[in-house]
Design a protein around this motif. Structure first.
Motif, short mmCIF file in Angstrom:
data_model
loop_
_atom_site.label_atom_id
_atom_site.label_comp_id
_atom_site.label_asym_id
_atom_site.label_seq_id
_atom_site.Cartn_x
_atom_site.Cartn_y
_atom_site.Cartn_z
N UNK A 1 0.80 -1.23 0.00
CA UNK A 1 0.00 0.00 0.00
C UNK A 1 0.84 1.28 0.00
N UNK A 2 1.89 1.38 0.83
CA UNK A 2 2.70 2.61 0.78
C UNK A 2 3.32 2.85 -0.60
N UNK B 1 2.66 5.96 -2.96
CA UNK B 1 3.78 6.79 -3.42
C UNK B 1 3.72 7.01 -4.93
N UNK B 2 3.43 5.93 -5.65
CA UNK B 2 3.34 6.03 -7.11
C UNK B 2 2.23 6.99 -7.53
N UNK B 3 1.08 6.88 -6.86
CA UNK B 3 -0.04 7.77 -7.17
C UNK B 3 0.34 9.24 -6.90
N UNK C 1 -5.73 18.16 3.01
CA UNK C 1 -5.13 17.73 4.28
C UNK C 1 -4.71 16.26 4.22
N UNK C 2 -5.50 15.45 3.50
CA UNK C 2 -5.14 14.03 3.37
C UNK C 2 -3.83 13.89 2.62
N UNK C 3 -3.68 14.64 1.52
CA UNK C 3 -2.44 14.57 0.75
C UNK C 3 -1.25 15.03 1.59
N UNK C 4 -1.44 16.12 2.34
CA UNK C 4 -0.36 16.62 3.19
C UNK C 4 0.07 15.57 4.21
N UNK C 5 -0.93 14.90 4.81
CA UNK C 5 -0.62 13.85 5.79
C UNK C 5 0.10 12.68 5.14
N UNK C 6 -0.36 12.29 3.94
CA UNK C 6 0.29 11.17 3.24
C UNK C 6 1.74 11.51 2.88
N UNK C 7 1.98 12.74 2.45
CA UNK C 7 3.34 13.15 2.11
C UNK C 7 4.28 13.01 3.33
N UNK D 1 3.64 11.04 6.08
CA UNK D 1 3.73 9.64 6.49
C UNK D 1 4.64 8.82 5.59
N UNK D 2 4.66 9.17 4.30
CA UNK D 2 5.43 8.39 3.34
C UNK D 2 6.82 9.01 3.09
N UNK D 3 7.18 10.00 3.88
CA UNK D 3 8.48 10.68 3.75
C UNK D 3 8.70 11.23 2.35
#
Length: 481
Positions: free
Chosen positions: A438-439, A443-445, A469-475, A477-479
């Motif tokens: 999933x990560x 990341x690819x998306x 906000x979701x994208x900011x959090x994902x960025x 979390x995924x470094x």
């Protein structure tokens, strides 16, 4: 813009602590003991941020929040409460609060949230003030693609500035249109816009064109003549193809940019001007600087703000609208009926590489207006140069890679490749496969969407179906930040 924060709380000690901390941090505070008094004050003025308790006598914080947002939806409201529970938190966010803070709160955290709320307010106000500019730009320059939307945003942000701008992009992408838009939507709009193409002027005449000359300065100078700098005084001077400017002229241009003064050729009187410079090029100026073909100090003078105009092949979503615009304009010029593209012809144009960019598309539409026999334009009606280009591209690809149609697996879809990967992991005895996949999938998306939108996070989030906000959090979390 004043850093004004309003505080409303029935607890005087809370008002005192918040006011003191915010004042020490440079904010101007106004305190209210209930929501009614704040709403009364809102009729004559407004703050940048409101901090409100949720439970107060009379109007509570959520009702006050609703009324504030009816009158001014841009004001961020931070809700605080000593009675923190899930219902209060959910209700606060659903009512549109910027943030929800349970008491007792850390004062540093409050300051940090206020700064974020203030930044949010400024961003909203900037977007709102640029709405009219953005709408006008849509009518002047067609551009629904994310890359062109970034160009529109840049023009809007620069509308109150006279700062130098460097526009870069391939030939035919519309750099002069963008320069005109920058001038039209600037504080210099009622002053002259003077354009000069460096590549179209003989090198020995460039200084005379820019700075003018006095009578008798050289053979043929029978009268004194103003240069483009004097003509553009108070307005904008657009220097197209700046990379073709000779080094000698670059030196004189640098002096004018430094102090706003110059001498006409053969002149002895200093002339002062107030001119905004917009330069454009299709060349790599950084490479030219490294090769000694362009002055480094001039490059940094011009490259204060850079706007990149994407090639047409990167703006495929804009091609149908551009084609319709050009067909309509051509028909009016020739006083004939406007031609219409069939869906197949439109798809063909969208997938053509357009090495000549927007200018080439415009010329093709003129050709079609004259040469296409019927009202509807099909693929067969397109000029041969477009078909040959695709044929040549196909044959070149075949020469480079060969005919691989018989060598590829029947289905190389990402779904089947994923199935194969999962199968391999299972045979290797791996567990918790989703936690690994999933990560990487996300990341690819994210990286692909950000590349497509030129790192515009809000647009990337929208395309992915997420909130900002979701994208900011994902960025985070995924470094990927």
């Amino acid at each position: 813009m004043n850093k004004e924060v309003w505080i409303v709380d029935d607890d005087s000690s809370i008002r005192f602590v918040l006011e003191r901390a915010l004042t020490q941090d440079g904010y101007v505070c106004q305190c209210f003991e209930n929501g009614e008094k704040l709403l009364q004050a809102l009729k004559t003025s407004s703050p940048k941020v409101i901090i409100s308790d949720i439970r107060m006598p009379g109007i509570d914080g959520l009702e006050m929040l609703r009324i504030v947002h009816e009158q001014n939806p841009n004001i961020p409201v931070i809700i605080t409460t000593a009675h923190s529970d899930l219902t209060s938190a959910v209700n606060s966010y659903q009512s549109g609060s910027f943030e929800y803070l349970p008491k007792p709160f850390d004062i540093d955290e409050v300051l940090d949230i206020v700064k974020k709320a203030e930044a949010s307010y400024k961003e909203k106000m900037n977007i709102e003030s640029n709405d009219e500019i953005h709408e006008n730009l849509e009518s002047e320059i067609i551009g629904e693609s994310p890359a062109m939307q970034e160009v529109f945003r840049a023009i809007g942000r620069l509308s109150k500035s006279s700062i130098s701008v460097l526009i870069n992009g391939q030939s035919g992408t519309g750099k002069e249109l963008v320069a005109h838009a920058l001038h039209k939507h600037s504080i210099r709009a009622n002053k002259p816009f003077i354009a000069l193409n460096m590549a179209a002027i003989p090198k020995e005449l460039i200084e005379s064109e820019l700075f003018g000359h006095e009578k008798g300065a050289f053979t043929g100078a029978n009268v004194s003549n103003q240069g483009r700098f004097e003509q553009a005084n108070g307005g904008t001077l657009f220097l197209d193809e700046i990379g073709d400017m000779p080094l000698e002229a670059q030196t004189r241009l640098l002096r004018v940019l430094a102090n706003g003064e110059f001498y006409r050729i053969g002149g002895h009187r200093s002339i002062s001007v107030d001119v905004r410079i917009i330069a454009a090029t299709n060349q790599n100026l950084e490479k030219m600087v490294a090769e000694g073909k362009f002055r480094e100090d001039l490059f940094y003078r011009l490259n204060v703000i850079r706007i990149h105009i994407p090639p047409l092949k990167e703006r495929k979503t804009d091609i149908p609208r551009l084609a319709r615009r050009f067909l309509n304009v051509s028909a009016k010029e020739l006083n004939v009926e406007t031609k219409i593209l069939t869906p197949d012809a439109e798809d063909y144009l969208c997938n053509f590489p357009w090495p000549g960019n927007v200018r080439q598309l415009e010329n093709v539409c003129r050709w079609l207006t004259v040469m296409a026999s019927g009202k509807e334009i099909s693929v067969n009606d397109l000029p041969e140069e477009l078909k040959k280009k695709e044929d040549n591209s196909s044959s070149a690809a075949e020469k480079q890679y060969g005919d691989m149609s018989n060598k590829l697996p029947l289905d190389l879809s990402w779904q089947n490749l994923l199935k194969d990967w999962v199968s391999q992991k299972l045979h290797e005895g791996c567990t918790d496969i989703l936690a690994e996949a999933q990560p990487e999938f996300e990341k690819a998306l994210i990286t692909t969407a950000l590349r497509y939108t030129h790192d515009h996070k809000q647009e990337a989030a929208r395309l992915l179906g997420w909130g900002r906000n979701t994208l900011t959090r994902k960025l985070k979390d995924l470094n990927l930040e």
